[in-house]
Enzyme design. Structure first.
Site, PDB file in Angstrom:
ATOM      1  N   GLY A 200       0.829  -1.209   0.000  1.00  0.00           N
ATOM      2  CA  GLY A 200       0.000   0.000   0.000  1.00  0.00           C
ATOM      3  C   GLY A 200       0.854   1.246   0.000  1.00  0.00           C
ATOM      4  O   GLY A 200       0.510   2.246   0.629  1.00  0.00           O
TER       5      GLY A 200
ATOM      6  N   ARG B  34      -0.061   5.485  -1.945  1.00  0.00           N
ATOM      7  CA  ARG B  34      -0.717   6.728  -1.491  1.00  0.00           C
ATOM      8  C   ARG B  34      -0.877   6.706   0.019  1.00  0.00           C
ATOM      9  O   ARG B  34      -0.572   5.694   0.675  1.00  0.00           O
ATOM     10  CB  ARG B  34      -2.065   6.948  -2.174  1.00  0.00           C
ATOM     11  CG  ARG B  34      -3.018   5.786  -2.069  1.00  0.00           C
ATOM     12  CD  ARG B  34      -4.131   5.889  -3.120  1.00  0.00           C
ATOM     13  NE  ARG B  34      -4.879   4.656  -3.189  1.00  0.00           N
ATOM     14  CZ  ARG B  34      -6.002   4.414  -2.508  1.00  0.00           C
ATOM     15  NH1 ARG B  34      -6.501   5.350  -1.723  1.00  0.00           N
ATOM     16  NH2 ARG B  34      -6.629   3.263  -2.625  1.00  0.00           N
TER      17      ARG B  34
ATOM     18  N   VAL C 176      -2.580  -8.321  -1.989  1.00  0.00           N
ATOM     19  CA  VAL C 176      -1.987  -9.067  -0.868  1.00  0.00           C
ATOM     20  C   VAL C 176      -2.906 -10.179  -0.355  1.00  0.00           C
ATOM     21  O   VAL C 176      -2.472 -11.045   0.392  1.00  0.00           O
ATOM     22  CB  VAL C 176      -1.582  -8.129   0.295  1.00  0.00           C
ATOM     23  CG1 VAL C 176      -0.472  -7.184  -0.130  1.00  0.00           C
ATOM     24  CG2 VAL C 176      -2.783  -7.375   0.849  1.00  0.00           C
TER      25      VAL C 176
ATOM     26  N   SER D 282      -4.311  -0.184  14.143  1.00  0.00           N
ATOM     27  CA  SER D 282      -5.168   1.001  14.318  1.00  0.00           C
ATOM     28  C   SER D 282      -5.624   1.069  15.766  1.00  0.00           C
ATOM     29  O   SER D 282      -5.735   0.028  16.436  1.00  0.00           O
ATOM     30  CB  SER D 282      -6.407   0.888  13.422  1.00  0.00           C
ATOM     31  OG  SER D 282      -7.385   1.842  13.786  1.00  0.00           O
TER      32      SER D 282
ATOM     33  N   TYR E 285     -13.241  -4.103  10.688  1.00  0.00           N
ATOM     34  CA  TYR E 285     -11.950  -3.398  10.685  1.00  0.00           C
ATOM     35  C   TYR E 285     -11.246  -3.550  12.036  1.00  0.00           C
ATOM     36  O   TYR E 285     -10.050  -3.862  12.103  1.00  0.00           O
ATOM     37  CB  TYR E 285     -12.207  -1.927  10.364  1.00  0.00           C
ATOM     38  CG  TYR E 285     -10.979  -1.071  10.222  1.00  0.00           C
ATOM     39  CD1 TYR E 285     -10.218  -1.106   9.049  1.00  0.00           C
ATOM     40  CD2 TYR E 285     -10.588  -0.199  11.233  1.00  0.00           C
ATOM     41  CE1 TYR E 285      -9.100  -0.296   8.909  1.00  0.00           C
ATOM     42  CE2 TYR E 285      -9.473   0.612  11.096  1.00  0.00           C
ATOM     43  CZ  TYR E 285      -8.738   0.559   9.930  1.00  0.00           C
ATOM     44  OH  TYR E 285      -7.625   1.359   9.792  1.00  0.00           O
TER      45      TYR E 285
HETATM   46  P1  NAP Z   1      -5.486   4.631   1.770  1.00  0.00           P
HETATM   47  O1  NAP Z   1      -5.107   6.040   1.540  1.00  0.00           O
HETATM   48  O2  NAP Z   1      -6.869   4.185   1.454  1.00  0.00           O
HETATM   49  O3  NAP Z   1      -4.429   3.701   0.985  1.00  0.00           O
HETATM   50  C1  NAP Z   1      -4.575   2.308   1.033  1.00  0.00           C
HETATM   51  C2  NAP Z   1      -3.375   1.661   0.371  1.00  0.00           C
HETATM   52  O4  NAP Z   1      -3.538   0.237   0.459  1.00  0.00           O
HETATM   53  C3  NAP Z   1      -3.252   1.994  -1.102  1.00  0.00           C
HETATM   54  O5  NAP Z   1      -1.870   2.103  -1.401  1.00  0.00           O
HETATM   55  C4  NAP Z   1      -3.850   0.769  -1.795  1.00  0.00           C
HETATM   56  O6  NAP Z   1      -3.310   0.524  -3.098  1.00  0.00           O
HETATM   57  C5  NAP Z   1      -3.414  -0.328  -0.838  1.00  0.00           C
HETATM   58  N1  NAP Z   1      -4.254  -1.526  -0.929  1.00  0.00           N
HETATM   59  C6  NAP Z   1      -5.586  -1.633  -0.686  1.00  0.00           C
HETATM   60  N2  NAP Z   1      -5.998  -2.901  -0.866  1.00  0.00           N
HETATM   61  C7  NAP Z   1      -4.919  -3.610  -1.251  1.00  0.00           C
HETATM   62  C8  NAP Z   1      -4.703  -4.967  -1.617  1.00  0.00           C
HETATM   63  N3  NAP Z   1      -5.700  -5.862  -1.614  1.00  0.00           N
HETATM   64  N4  NAP Z   1      -3.443  -5.362  -1.954  1.00  0.00           N
HETATM   65  C9  NAP Z   1      -2.427  -4.463  -1.971  1.00  0.00           C
HETATM   66  N5  NAP Z   1      -2.566  -3.158  -1.635  1.00  0.00           N
HETATM   67  C10 NAP Z   1      -3.793  -2.742  -1.286  1.00  0.00           C
HETATM   68  O7  NAP Z   1      -5.246   4.210   3.288  1.00  0.00           O
HETATM   69  P2  NAP Z   1      -4.398   4.912   4.458  1.00  0.00           P
HETATM   70  O8  NAP Z   1      -5.287   5.810   5.200  1.00  0.00           O
HETATM   71  O9  NAP Z   1      -3.120   5.419   3.914  1.00  0.00           O
HETATM   72  O10 NAP Z   1      -4.151   3.644   5.398  1.00  0.00           O
HETATM   73  C11 NAP Z   1      -2.949   2.888   5.377  1.00  0.00           C
HETATM   74  C12 NAP Z   1      -2.996   1.896   6.523  1.00  0.00           C
HETATM   75  O11 NAP Z   1      -3.117   2.596   7.757  1.00  0.00           O
HETATM   76  C13 NAP Z   1      -4.182   0.937   6.457  1.00  0.00           C
HETATM   77  O12 NAP Z   1      -3.797  -0.343   6.912  1.00  0.00           O
HETATM   78  C14 NAP Z   1      -5.163   1.552   7.416  1.00  0.00           C
HETATM   79  O13 NAP Z   1      -6.063   0.606   7.936  1.00  0.00           O
HETATM   80  C15 NAP Z   1      -4.231   2.093   8.466  1.00  0.00           C
HETATM   81  N6  NAP Z   1      -4.811   3.143   9.282  1.00  0.00           N
HETATM   82  C16 NAP Z   1      -5.252   4.290   8.708  1.00  0.00           C
HETATM   83  C17 NAP Z   1      -5.801   5.277   9.513  1.00  0.00           C
HETATM   84  C18 NAP Z   1      -6.295   6.590   8.962  1.00  0.00           C
HETATM   85  O14 NAP Z   1      -6.873   7.358   9.727  1.00  0.00           O
HETATM   86  N7  NAP Z   1      -6.088   6.886   7.683  1.00  0.00           N
HETATM   87  C19 NAP Z   1      -5.925   5.064  10.898  1.00  0.00           C
HETATM   88  C20 NAP Z   1      -5.472   3.873  11.440  1.00  0.00           C
HETATM   89  C21 NAP Z   1      -4.897   2.918  10.621  1.00  0.00           C
HETATM   90  P3  NAP Z   1      -3.910   1.301  -4.415  1.00  0.00           P
HETATM   91  O15 NAP Z   1      -3.444   2.742  -4.297  1.00  0.00           O
HETATM   92  O16 NAP Z   1      -3.268   0.630  -5.556  1.00  0.00           O
HETATM   93  O17 NAP Z   1      -5.389   1.179  -4.343  1.00  0.00           O
END
Ligand code: NAP
Length: 242
Positions: free
Chosen positions: A11, A14, A64, A142, A155
């Protein structure tokens, strides 16, 4: 500080993953950027790593969730870079809804990407880490996995599962010089949380703001270099879950 090391970030195209890639590259690591669908964004992230930080960077499309695809991707990265030293399991998705009404497919998808996806990458790289007698695994969990969250039973379960996975792997591999830690972010401003700025929970963050992806990258930089830390869960949440 990480010159000569190779980091694989799932991931990484972005959001938080992109910030993690830049931080590790800025520390000198070569980077393998795993993405699901956003090929152009992943390629652009790699281009910036090469241009701004002078490291090797390559993107790989891999869902993944697919055990065999994860195996092939891990093998391809090892072929291209020689080996892997740092694995960041960051790929994640949400399919929010109340438990009483949640579709089975929405529960399964979130568990499959967030929890099983991390298992797949660890499963396919653990042998390399063990042979190298060196390895650093960082799982992006998280605060939902620590406290639970109404509307996110799938989640929260996936992220709580990641913590169990982290501590088990840390215990299994510590004797081989391999560390495994987790980070529990709170509200971080990315695509995943767009539109959440008015969520009442955001108003309750003690540090008074949503986090930035770079706040999580700070924690990754720490864990990537903290040689006496394993099995830890580091909150990066502005204090919301304390
Ligand atoms: P995001 O902006 O939605 O980005 C998600 C990333 O995961 C993208 O690079 C996407 O690839 C990739 N992805 C999704 N499904 C996938 C798959 N099946 N196989 C491979 N790659 C996959 O999310 P984010 O906010 O940066 O979150 C990143 C991590 O932090 C996640 O695990 C999320 O649960 C965790 N998190 C986020 C927050 C928050 O507030 N944002 C809080 C706690 C934890 P593509 O670009 O190619 O779609």
């Amino acid at each position: 500080m990480l010159k000569g090391k190779t980091a694989l970030v799932t991931g990484g195209s972005r959001g938080i993953g992109e910030a993690i890639v830049y931080r590790l590259a800025s520390m000198g690591a070569d980077v393998a950027v795993i993405y699901a669908g956003e090929a152009e964004r992943a390629a652009a992230v790699c281009g910036r790593c090469r241009q701004d930080f002078g490291v090797r960077a390559q993107s790989y499309r891999c869902d993944v969730v697919d055990f065999d695809a994860a195996k092939e991707t891990a093998a391809a990265v090892k072929t291209d870079f020689g080996t892997v030293h740092i694995l960041v399991n960051n790929a994640g998705v949400t399919r929010d809804g109340l438990c009483a009404m949640m579709k089975e497919e929405d529960f399964d998808r979130v568990i499959d990407v967030n929890l099983k996806g991390a298992f797949h990458m660890i499963r396919h790289l653990a042998g390399t880490f063990i042979r190298n007698r060196e390895g650093c695994i960082i799982n992006i969990s998280s605060v939902s996995g620590l406290t639970g969250n109404a509307g996110q039973c799938n989640y929260a379960a996936s992220k709580a599962g990641l913590i169990g996975l982290t501590k088990s792997v840390a215990k299994e591999l510590a004797g081989r010089g391999v560390r495994c830690n987790a980070i529990a972010p709170g509200f971080i401003a990315t695509d995943m949380t767009s539109g959440q700025e008015d969520n009442p929970l955001v108003q309750m963050i003690p540090l008074g703001r949503m986090g930035q992806p770079s706040d999580v990258a700070d924690a990754v930089a720490y864990l990537a270099t903290a040689r006496y830390v394993t099995g830890e869960v580091l909150r990066v949440d502005g204090g919301i879950a304390m």
